[in-house]
Design a protein around this motif. Structure first.
Motif, PDB file in Angstrom:
ATOM      1  N   GLU A  20      -4.570   5.357  -8.161  1.00 12.95           N
ATOM      2  CA  GLU A  20      -3.592   5.647  -9.198  1.00 12.95           C
ATOM      3  C   GLU A  20      -2.345   6.213  -8.542  1.00 12.95           C
ATOM      4  OE1 GLU A  20      -3.075   8.292 -13.307  1.00 12.95           O
ATOM      5  OE2 GLU A  20      -5.016   8.140 -12.297  1.00 12.95           O
ATOM      6  N   ALA A  21      -1.225   5.505  -8.692  1.00 10.54           N
ATOM      7  CA  ALA A  21       0.014   5.914  -8.042  1.00 10.54           C
ATOM      8  C   ALA A  21       0.588   7.161  -8.697  1.00 10.54           C
ATOM      9  CB  ALA A  21       1.027   4.786  -8.090  1.00 10.54           C
ATOM     10  N   GLU A  22       1.221   8.008  -7.895  1.00 11.64           N
ATOM     11  CA  GLU A  22       1.832   9.219  -8.422  1.00 11.64           C
ATOM     12  C   GLU A  22       3.114   8.905  -9.187  1.00 11.64           C
ATOM     13  OE1 GLU A  22       3.473  13.588  -6.843  1.00 11.64           O
ATOM     14  OE2 GLU A  22       2.654  12.122  -5.442  1.00 11.64           O
ATOM     15  N   HIS A  23       3.885   7.954  -8.665  1.00 11.03           N
ATOM     16  CA  HIS A  23       5.124   7.541  -9.313  1.00 11.03           C
ATOM     17  C   HIS A  23       5.117   6.005  -9.439  1.00 11.03           C
ATOM     18  CE1 HIS A  23       6.316  11.546  -7.768  1.00 11.03           C
ATOM     19  NE2 HIS A  23       7.009  11.596  -8.887  1.00 11.03           N
ATOM     20  N   PRO A  24       4.316   5.474 -10.361  1.00 10.87           N
ATOM     21  CA  PRO A  24       4.161   4.018 -10.472  1.00 10.87           C
ATOM     22  C   PRO A  24       5.439   3.318 -10.923  1.00 10.87           C
ATOM     23  CG  PRO A  24       3.167   5.116 -12.351  1.00 10.87           C
ATOM     24  CD  PRO A  24       3.554   6.195 -11.391  1.00 10.87           C
ATOM     25  N   ALA A  25       5.723   2.187 -10.314  1.00 10.45           N
ATOM     26  CA  ALA A  25       6.858   1.365 -10.728  1.00 10.45           C
ATOM     27  C   ALA A  25       6.458   0.546 -11.955  1.00 10.45           C
ATOM     28  CB  ALA A  25       7.268   0.437  -9.587  1.00 10.45           C
ATOM     29  N   PRO A  26       7.390   0.243 -12.835  1.00 14.39           N
ATOM     30  CA  PRO A  26       7.075  -0.639 -13.973  1.00 14.39           C
ATOM     31  C   PRO A  26       6.663  -2.018 -13.445  1.00 14.39           C
ATOM     32  CG  PRO A  26       9.177   0.489 -14.301  1.00 14.39           C
ATOM     33  CD  PRO A  26       8.777   0.743 -12.888  1.00 14.39           C
ATOM     34  N   VAL A  27       5.600  -2.578 -14.022  1.00 11.83           N
ATOM     35  CA  VAL A  27       5.081  -3.868 -13.570  1.00 11.83           C
ATOM     36  C   VAL A  27       4.942  -4.824 -14.755  1.00 11.83           C
ATOM     37  CG1 VAL A  27       3.138  -5.073 -12.489  1.00 11.83           C
ATOM     38  CG2 VAL A  27       3.830  -2.829 -11.641  1.00 11.83           C
ATOM     39  N   LEU A  28       5.497  -6.028 -14.592  1.00  9.67           N
ATOM     40  CA  LEU A  28       5.368  -7.083 -15.599  1.00  9.67           C
ATOM     41  C   LEU A  28       4.395  -8.119 -15.059  1.00  9.67           C
ATOM     42  CD1 LEU A  28       6.356  -8.387 -18.278  1.00  9.67           C
ATOM     43  CD2 LEU A  28       8.117  -9.551 -16.915  1.00  9.67           C
ATOM     44  N   LYS A  29       3.220  -8.228 -15.690  1.00 12.57           N
ATOM     45  CA  LYS A  29       2.224  -9.203 -15.283  1.00 12.57           C
ATOM     46  C   LYS A  29       2.609 -10.581 -15.824  1.00 12.57           C
ATOM     47  CE  LYS A  29      -0.813  -6.244 -13.456  1.00 12.57           C
ATOM     48  NZ  LYS A  29      -1.262  -6.302 -12.047  1.00 12.57           N
ATOM     49  N   LEU A  30       2.474 -11.605 -14.974  1.00  9.46           N
ATOM     50  CA  LEU A  30       2.834 -12.963 -15.379  1.00  9.46           C
ATOM     51  C   LEU A  30       1.600 -13.874 -15.346  1.00  9.46           C
ATOM     52  CD1 LEU A  30       6.204 -13.436 -13.434  1.00  9.46           C
ATOM     53  CD2 LEU A  30       5.855 -12.660 -15.787  1.00  9.46           C
ATOM     54  N   THR A  31       1.415 -14.612 -16.412  1.00  3.37           N
ATOM     55  CA  THR A  31       0.295 -15.552 -16.494  1.00  3.37           C
ATOM     56  C   THR A  31       0.828 -16.975 -16.429  1.00  3.37           C
ATOM     57  OG1 THR A  31       0.409 -15.558 -18.916  1.00  3.37           O
ATOM     58  CG2 THR A  31      -1.066 -13.965 -17.888  1.00  3.37           C
ATOM     59  N   LYS A  32      -0.024 -17.900 -15.995  1.00  2.00           N
ATOM     60  CA  LYS A  32       0.363 -19.307 -15.937  1.00  2.00           C
ATOM     61  C   LYS A  32       0.426 -19.873 -17.348  1.00  2.00           C
ATOM     62  CE  LYS A  32      -1.755 -19.998 -11.389  1.00  2.00           C
ATOM     63  NZ  LYS A  32      -2.762 -20.756 -10.608  1.00  2.00           N
ATOM     64  N   PRO A  80       6.999  -5.570 -23.472  1.00  2.00           N
ATOM     65  CA  PRO A  80       5.572  -5.694 -23.166  1.00  2.00           C
ATOM     66  C   PRO A  80       5.358  -5.804 -21.659  1.00  2.00           C
ATOM     67  CG  PRO A  80       6.430  -7.788 -23.930  1.00  2.00           C
ATOM     68  CD  PRO A  80       7.537  -6.788 -24.115  1.00  2.00           C
ATOM     69  N   ASN A  81       4.120  -5.611 -21.235  1.00  4.12           N
ATOM     70  CA  ASN A  81       3.859  -5.647 -19.801  1.00  4.12           C
ATOM     71  C   ASN A  81       3.246  -6.967 -19.339  1.00  4.12           C
ATOM     72  OD1 ASN A  81       1.306  -5.401 -20.845  1.00  4.12           O
ATOM     73  ND2 ASN A  81       0.928  -3.348 -20.046  1.00  4.12           N
ATOM     74  N   THR A  82       3.297  -7.999 -20.208  1.00  2.00           N
ATOM     75  CA  THR A  82       2.836  -9.330 -19.824  1.00  2.00           C
ATOM     76  C   THR A  82       3.816 -10.380 -20.341  1.00  2.00           C
ATOM     77  OG1 THR A  82       1.474  -9.555 -21.819  1.00  2.00           O
ATOM     78  CG2 THR A  82       0.391  -8.671 -19.852  1.00  2.00           C
ATOM     79  N   ALA A  83       3.902 -11.490 -19.613  1.00  2.00           N
ATOM     80  CA  ALA A  83       4.754 -12.609 -20.015  1.00  2.00           C
ATOM     81  C   ALA A  83       4.212 -13.868 -19.330  1.00  2.00           C
ATOM     82  CB  ALA A  83       6.206 -12.349 -19.640  1.00  2.00           C
ATOM     83  N   THR A  84       4.882 -15.006 -19.586  1.00  2.00           N
ATOM     84  CA  THR A  84       4.414 -16.285 -19.055  1.00  2.00           C
ATOM     85  C   THR A  84       5.358 -16.805 -17.985  1.00  2.00           C
ATOM     86  OG1 THR A  84       3.472 -16.824 -21.212  1.00  2.00           O
ATOM     87  CG2 THR A  84       3.720 -18.637 -19.659  1.00  2.00           C
ATOM     88  N   GLN A  85       4.783 -17.277 -16.889  1.00  2.00           N
ATOM     89  CA  GLN A  85       5.576 -17.852 -15.810  1.00  2.00           C
ATOM     90  C   GLN A  85       6.416 -19.018 -16.332  1.00  2.00           C
ATOM     91  OE1 GLN A  85       2.893 -19.002 -12.666  1.00  2.00           O
ATOM     92  NE2 GLN A  85       2.050 -16.946 -12.410  1.00  2.00           N
ATOM     93  N   GLY A  86       7.662 -19.076 -15.891  1.00  2.00           N
ATOM     94  CA  GLY A  86       8.538 -20.167 -16.279  1.00  2.00           C
ATOM     95  C   GLY A  86       9.216 -19.988 -17.621  1.00  2.00           C
ATOM     96  N   GLY A  87       8.815 -18.964 -18.378  1.00  2.00           N
ATOM     97  CA  GLY A  87       9.381 -18.750 -19.703  1.00  2.00           C
ATOM     98  C   GLY A  87      10.461 -17.683 -19.704  1.00  2.00           C
ATOM     99  N   TYR A  88      10.992 -17.451 -20.897  1.00  2.00           N
ATOM    100  CA  TYR A  88      11.977 -16.396 -21.108  1.00  2.00           C
ATOM    101  C   TYR A  88      11.322 -15.279 -21.928  1.00  2.00           C
ATOM    102  CZ  TYR A  88      15.846 -19.338 -19.477  1.00  2.00           C
ATOM    103  OH  TYR A  88      16.680 -20.104 -18.712  1.00  2.00           O
ATOM    104  N   THR A  89      11.763 -14.062 -21.696  1.00  2.00           N
ATOM    105  CA  THR A  89      11.202 -12.945 -22.448  1.00  2.00           C
ATOM    106  C   THR A  89      12.225 -11.822 -22.550  1.00  2.00           C
ATOM    107  OG1 THR A  89       9.304 -11.437 -22.620  1.00  2.00           O
ATOM    108  CG2 THR A  89      10.239 -11.725 -20.449  1.00  2.00           C
ATOM    109  N   LYS A  90      12.056 -11.002 -23.550  1.00  2.00           N
ATOM    110  CA  LYS A  90      12.853  -9.778 -23.655  1.00  2.00           C
ATOM    111  C   LYS A  90      11.939  -8.612 -23.330  1.00  2.00           C
ATOM    112  CE  LYS A  90      13.399  -6.878 -26.827  1.00  2.00           C
ATOM    113  NZ  LYS A  90      13.567  -6.089 -28.060  1.00  2.00           N
ATOM    114  N   VAL A  91      12.345  -7.805 -22.374  1.00  2.00           N
ATOM    115  CA  VAL A  91      11.554  -6.633 -21.999  1.00  2.00           C
ATOM    116  C   VAL A  91      12.357  -5.381 -22.303  1.00  2.00           C
ATOM    117  CG1 VAL A  91      10.287  -7.859 -20.198  1.00  2.00           C
ATOM    118  CG2 VAL A  91      12.387  -6.631 -19.606  1.00  2.00           C
ATOM    119  N   THR A  92      11.623  -4.299 -22.492  1.00  2.00           N
ATOM    120  CA  THR A  92      12.243  -3.001 -22.772  1.00  2.00           C
ATOM    121  C   THR A  92      11.765  -1.987 -21.744  1.00  2.00           C
ATOM    122  OG1 THR A  92      12.359  -3.441 -25.147  1.00  2.00           O
ATOM    123  CG2 THR A  92      12.477  -1.140 -24.461  1.00  2.00           C
ATOM    124  N   PHE A  93      12.702  -1.382 -21.046  1.00  2.00           N
ATOM    125  CA  PHE A  93      12.358  -0.308 -20.115  1.00  2.00           C
ATOM    126  C   PHE A  93      12.415   1.005 -20.887  1.00  2.00           C
ATOM    127  CE2 PHE A  93      13.976  -3.654 -17.334  1.00  2.00           C
ATOM    128  CZ  PHE A  93      12.959  -3.727 -16.397  1.00  2.00           C
TER     129      PHE A  93
END
Length: 238
Positions: free
Chosen positions: A167-179, A36-49
């Motif tokens: 809008e980027a031509e070659h956007p980097a993957p971004v993981l948004k972090l919430t408090k 997913p493209n969101t997670a929580t600050q201070g936590g653990y997560t599994k991401v998939t590229f």
């Protein structure tokens, strides 16, 4: 009769344009994403590229993902992927960070997956690479710059960082972090994040809007065809 022919041609042209509009979002969204493209600050997560192959005549043979060292992640675990060799490289931190296991002076700064013969990502296919991360740093987002190497030697650099209103031509993957407080207030949890990722296979936040516009264009095209058919029937009965 000539007027009727023009009407029919116009309806066909509108339908063709609508079909092209519907197909465009899929092509535009074919870039390396993190899900997913969101997670929580201070936590653990599994991401998939998720890595799609955008070439018709070459296979993807290698993926490199850079992890920021200014906001390091103490624990990085890689899930084995059949046919691919994964190597995690570490770098010395300018400022050590404290963890439950003591002071951390080194952190993973790059992960490289390399395909063995026959395991490459073929044209019009995609592959997914799983990583466990945590604790996530106290920051608004993590930008994972990615390099995708093809069998021809071409390297596509997905390194453009997000910018407001562009809008980027070659956007980097971004993981948004919430408090943590924000996540608790909104009732966020790991399950909803996974659900969102499943619905948005391309990982892009704007893909849903683009697809909606494409569908609207297709509806408009069908309407044009209906008008042309009705005109044809009127001409035959008159």
């Amino acid at each position: 009769m000539m007027r009727l022919t023009h009407v029919v041609r116009a309806g066909v042209a509108v339908a063709a344009a609508a079909a092209a509009a519907l197909a465009f979002p899929a092509a535009a969204s074919a870039h390396v994403t993190v899900n997913p493209n969101t997670a929580t600050q201070g936590g653990y997560t599994k991401v998939t590229f998720r890595v799609p192959n955008e070439r018709d005549d070459a296979s993807t043979t290698k993926l490199e993902i850079a992890l920021p060292t200014d906001k390091p992640i103490a624990s990085v675990s890689l899930k084995p992927l059949q046919g691919w060799t994964a190597v995690a490289e570490t770098s010395k931190l300018a400022t050590p960070i404290k963890t439950d296991d003591g002071e951390l002076t080194d952190a993973v700064s790059k992960i490289t997956w390399t395909a063995s013969a026959g395991a490459e990502i073929k044209p019009h296919q995609f592959q997914e690479f799983d990583v466990s991360l945590g604790p996530l740093p106290t920051t608004d987002q993590i930008v994972f710059k990615a390099l995708q190497t093809y069998s021809t030697g071409e390297i596509v650099r997905w390194i453009d960082e997000p910018a407001a209103g562009a809008e980027a031509e070659h956007p980097a993957p971004v993981l948004k972090l919430t408090k943590k407080s924000d996540a608790a207030a909104s009732g966020a949890s790991a399950a909803p994040a996974t659900s969102v990722a499943a619905k948005n296979d391309d990982g892009g936040s704007g893909d849903g809007t683009a697809i909606g516009l494409g569908i609207a264009g297709l509806v408009a095209g069908l309407a044009g065809l209906v008008v042309a058919v009705l005109a044809l029937r009127r001409s035959r009965t008159s």
